[in-house]
Design a protein around this motif. Structure first.
Motif, PDB file in Angstrom:
ATOM      1  N   VAL A  26       8.269 -12.244  -1.143  1.00 53.04           N
ATOM      2  CA  VAL A  26       7.148 -11.672  -0.403  1.00 53.04           C
ATOM      3  C   VAL A  26       7.493 -10.242   0.011  1.00 53.04           C
ATOM      4  O   VAL A  26       8.380 -10.026   0.847  1.00 53.04           O
ATOM      5  CB  VAL A  26       6.809 -12.512   0.851  1.00 53.04           C
ATOM      6  N   PRO A  27       6.817  -9.256  -0.573  1.00 51.16           N
ATOM      7  CA  PRO A  27       7.082  -7.864  -0.207  1.00 51.16           C
ATOM      8  C   PRO A  27       6.696  -7.575   1.241  1.00 51.16           C
ATOM      9  O   PRO A  27       5.687  -8.089   1.738  1.00 51.16           O
ATOM     10  CB  PRO A  27       6.184  -7.060  -1.154  1.00 51.16           C
ATOM     11  N   VAL A  28       7.479  -6.752   1.907  1.00 51.82           N
ATOM     12  CA  VAL A  28       7.140  -6.364   3.275  1.00 51.82           C
ATOM     13  C   VAL A  28       5.819  -5.597   3.288  1.00 51.82           C
ATOM     14  O   VAL A  28       5.095  -5.628   4.279  1.00 51.82           O
ATOM     15  CB  VAL A  28       8.265  -5.555   3.957  1.00 51.82           C
ATOM     16  N   GLN A  29       5.478  -4.945   2.197  1.00 50.82           N
ATOM     17  CA  GLN A  29       4.204  -4.227   2.105  1.00 50.82           C
ATOM     18  C   GLN A  29       3.025  -5.179   2.305  1.00 50.82           C
ATOM     19  O   GLN A  29       1.992  -4.791   2.850  1.00 50.82           O
ATOM     20  CB  GLN A  29       4.088  -3.508   0.758  1.00 50.82           C
ATOM     21  N   THR A  30       3.192  -6.420   1.902  1.00 50.20           N
ATOM     22  CA  THR A  30       2.122  -7.398   2.076  1.00 50.20           C
ATOM     23  C   THR A  30       1.817  -7.600   3.560  1.00 50.20           C
ATOM     24  O   THR A  30       0.651  -7.693   3.953  1.00 50.20           O
ATOM     25  CB  THR A  30       2.494  -8.733   1.402  1.00 50.20           C
ATOM     26  N   LEU A  31       2.861  -7.644   4.384  1.00 50.96           N
ATOM     27  CA  LEU A  31       2.647  -7.751   5.830  1.00 50.96           C
ATOM     28  C   LEU A  31       1.872  -6.537   6.336  1.00 50.96           C
ATOM     29  O   LEU A  31       0.913  -6.680   7.097  1.00 50.96           O
ATOM     30  CB  LEU A  31       3.979  -7.860   6.570  1.00 50.96           C
ATOM     31  N   LEU A  32       2.283  -5.356   5.916  1.00 49.68           N
ATOM     32  CA  LEU A  32       1.595  -4.142   6.361  1.00 49.68           C
ATOM     33  C   LEU A  32       0.132  -4.151   5.924  1.00 49.68           C
ATOM     34  O   LEU A  32      -0.746  -3.734   6.689  1.00 49.68           O
ATOM     35  CB  LEU A  32       2.315  -2.911   5.831  1.00 49.68           C
ATOM     36  N   ASP A  33      -0.131  -4.628   4.732  1.00 51.40           N
ATOM     37  CA  ASP A  33      -1.516  -4.723   4.256  1.00 51.40           C
ATOM     38  C   ASP A  33      -2.323  -5.691   5.123  1.00 51.40           C
ATOM     39  O   ASP A  33      -3.479  -5.407   5.466  1.00 51.40           O
ATOM     40  CB  ASP A  33      -1.555  -5.169   2.794  1.00 51.40           C
ATOM     41  N   TYR A  34      -1.735  -6.825   5.473  1.00 57.60           N
ATOM     42  CA  TYR A  34      -2.410  -7.791   6.343  1.00 57.60           C
ATOM     43  C   TYR A  34      -2.766  -7.139   7.672  1.00 57.60           C
ATOM     44  O   TYR A  34      -3.894  -7.257   8.156  1.00 57.60           O
ATOM     45  CB  TYR A  34      -1.503  -8.999   6.603  1.00 57.60           C
ATOM     46  N   LEU A  35      -1.790  -6.473   8.281  1.00 56.91           N
ATOM     47  CA  LEU A  35      -2.018  -5.860   9.590  1.00 56.91           C
ATOM     48  C   LEU A  35      -3.055  -4.749   9.505  1.00 56.91           C
ATOM     49  O   LEU A  35      -3.912  -4.626  10.386  1.00 56.91           O
ATOM     50  CB  LEU A  35      -0.697  -5.337  10.157  1.00 56.91           C
ATOM     51  N   LYS A  36      -3.003  -3.963   8.446  1.00 60.27           N
ATOM     52  CA  LYS A  36      -3.973  -2.877   8.255  1.00 60.27           C
ATOM     53  C   LYS A  36      -5.390  -3.435   8.146  1.00 60.27           C
ATOM     54  O   LYS A  36      -6.349  -2.827   8.631  1.00 60.27           O
ATOM     55  CB  LYS A  36      -3.618  -2.080   7.000  1.00 60.27           C
ATOM     56  N   ASP A  37      -5.519  -4.599   7.544  1.00 57.53           N
ATOM     57  CA  ASP A  37      -6.829  -5.221   7.365  1.00 57.53           C
ATOM     58  C   ASP A  37      -7.289  -6.004   8.596  1.00 57.53           C
ATOM     59  O   ASP A  37      -8.311  -6.698   8.550  1.00 57.53           O
ATOM     60  CB  ASP A  37      -6.811  -6.143   6.146  1.00 57.53           C
ATOM     61  N   GLY A  38      -6.522  -5.915   9.691  1.00 63.70           N
ATOM     62  CA  GLY A  38      -6.919  -6.568  10.928  1.00 63.70           C
ATOM     63  C   GLY A  38      -6.474  -8.005  11.068  1.00 63.70           C
ATOM     64  O   GLY A  38      -6.895  -8.699  12.001  1.00 63.70           O
ATOM     65  N   GLU A  39      -5.660  -8.458  10.146  1.00 62.70           N
ATOM     66  CA  GLU A  39      -5.151  -9.831  10.229  1.00 62.70           C
ATOM     67  C   GLU A  39      -3.992  -9.873  11.225  1.00 62.70           C
ATOM     68  O   GLU A  39      -3.354  -8.868  11.512  1.00 62.70           O
ATOM     69  CB  GLU A  39      -4.667 -10.301   8.851  1.00 62.70           C
ATOM     70  N   SER A  40      -3.704 -11.050  11.721  1.00 58.70           N
ATOM     71  CA  SER A  40      -2.618 -11.209  12.686  1.00 58.70           C
ATOM     72  C   SER A  40      -1.318 -11.604  11.981  1.00 58.70           C
ATOM     73  O   SER A  40      -1.319 -11.993  10.806  1.00 58.70           O
ATOM     74  CB  SER A  40      -2.986 -12.296  13.698  1.00 58.70           C
ATOM     75  N   ILE A  41      -0.245 -11.538  12.735  1.00 53.75           N
ATOM     76  CA  ILE A  41       1.042 -12.013  12.217  1.00 53.75           C
ATOM     77  C   ILE A  41       0.937 -13.497  11.884  1.00 53.75           C
ATOM     78  O   ILE A  41       1.459 -13.939  10.852  1.00 53.75           O
ATOM     79  CB  ILE A  41       2.174 -11.735  13.230  1.00 53.75           C
ATOM     80  N   ASP A  42       0.259 -14.253  12.724  1.00 54.85           N
ATOM     81  CA  ASP A  42       0.096 -15.683  12.448  1.00 54.85           C
ATOM     82  C   ASP A  42      -0.661 -15.922  11.143  1.00 54.85           C
ATOM     83  O   ASP A  42      -0.311 -16.824  10.381  1.00 54.85           O
ATOM     84  CB  ASP A  42      -0.605 -16.388  13.605  1.00 54.85           C
ATOM     85  N   ASP A  43      -1.682 -15.107  10.879  1.00 54.37           N
ATOM     86  CA  ASP A  43      -2.408 -15.227   9.608  1.00 54.37           C
ATOM     87  C   ASP A  43      -1.459 -14.992   8.439  1.00 54.37           C
ATOM     88  O   ASP A  43      -1.484 -15.723   7.443  1.00 54.37           O
ATOM     89  CB  ASP A  43      -3.555 -14.223   9.532  1.00 54.37           C
ATOM     90  N   PHE A  44      -0.638 -13.961   8.564  1.00 54.68           N
ATOM     91  CA  PHE A  44       0.330 -13.643   7.506  1.00 54.68           C
ATOM     92  C   PHE A  44       1.294 -14.812   7.308  1.00 54.68           C
ATOM     93  O   PHE A  44       1.526 -15.250   6.177  1.00 54.68           O
ATOM     94  CB  PHE A  44       1.090 -12.364   7.849  1.00 54.68           C
ATOM     95  N   LEU A  45       1.844 -15.318   8.398  1.00 53.82           N
ATOM     96  CA  LEU A  45       2.806 -16.420   8.300  1.00 53.82           C
ATOM     97  C   LEU A  45       2.168 -17.679   7.732  1.00 53.82           C
ATOM     98  O   LEU A  45       2.820 -18.421   6.989  1.00 53.82           O
ATOM     99  CB  LEU A  45       3.431 -16.693   9.668  1.00 53.82           C
ATOM    100  N   ASP A  46       0.906 -17.920   8.045  1.00 53.97           N
ATOM    101  CA  ASP A  46       0.200 -19.067   7.472  1.00 53.97           C
ATOM    102  C   ASP A  46       0.067 -18.906   5.953  1.00 53.97           C
ATOM    103  O   ASP A  46       0.169 -19.884   5.207  1.00 53.97           O
ATOM    104  CB  ASP A  46      -1.188 -19.219   8.079  1.00 53.97           C
ATOM    105  N   GLY A  47      -0.159 -17.677   5.512  1.00 50.24           N
ATOM    106  CA  GLY A  47      -0.322 -17.424   4.085  1.00 50.24           C
ATOM    107  C   GLY A  47       0.985 -17.377   3.310  1.00 50.24           C
ATOM    108  O   GLY A  47       0.991 -17.579   2.094  1.00 50.24           O
ATOM    109  N   PHE A  48       2.071 -17.117   4.022  1.00 50.65           N
ATOM    110  CA  PHE A  48       3.385 -16.988   3.382  1.00 50.65           C
ATOM    111  C   PHE A  48       4.419 -17.782   4.175  1.00 50.65           C
ATOM    112  O   PHE A  48       5.249 -17.219   4.900  1.00 50.65           O
ATOM    113  CB  PHE A  48       3.783 -15.507   3.272  1.00 50.65           C
TER     114      PHE A  48
END
Length: 72
Positions: A26-48
């Motif tokens: 999982v690229p760290v860029q994916t986290l940054l993309d999630y956050l940029k799109d207004g998603e939360s850390i929890d959303d990211f962790l649920d997806g990955f």
């Protein structure tokens, strides 16, 4: 910048040298993309689910320290 390879790593044979969360693909860029799109850390962790919360927090804290030191 990222000194603790327990959290973030980059190796030529993993995702072509892209910086990833250690022991994942999982690229760290994916986290940054999630956050940029207004998603939360929890959303990211649920997806990955292979990424641990402590890895995300470490990455964000180190990124913040790096940005503050550049701006100072």
């Amino acid at each position: 910048m990222f000194r603790d390879s327990r959290f973030i790593s980059r190796y030529p044979d993993v995702m072509g040298g892209t910086t990833v969360f250690t022991n994942t693909r999982v690229p760290v860029q994916t986290l940054l993309d999630y956050l940029k799109d207004g998603e939360s850390i929890d959303d990211f962790l649920d997806g990955f689910p292979t990424v641990k919360r402590e890895q995300v927090i470490y990455f964000l804290e180190e990124l913040g320290r790096s940005l503050v030191s550049v701006a100072a």
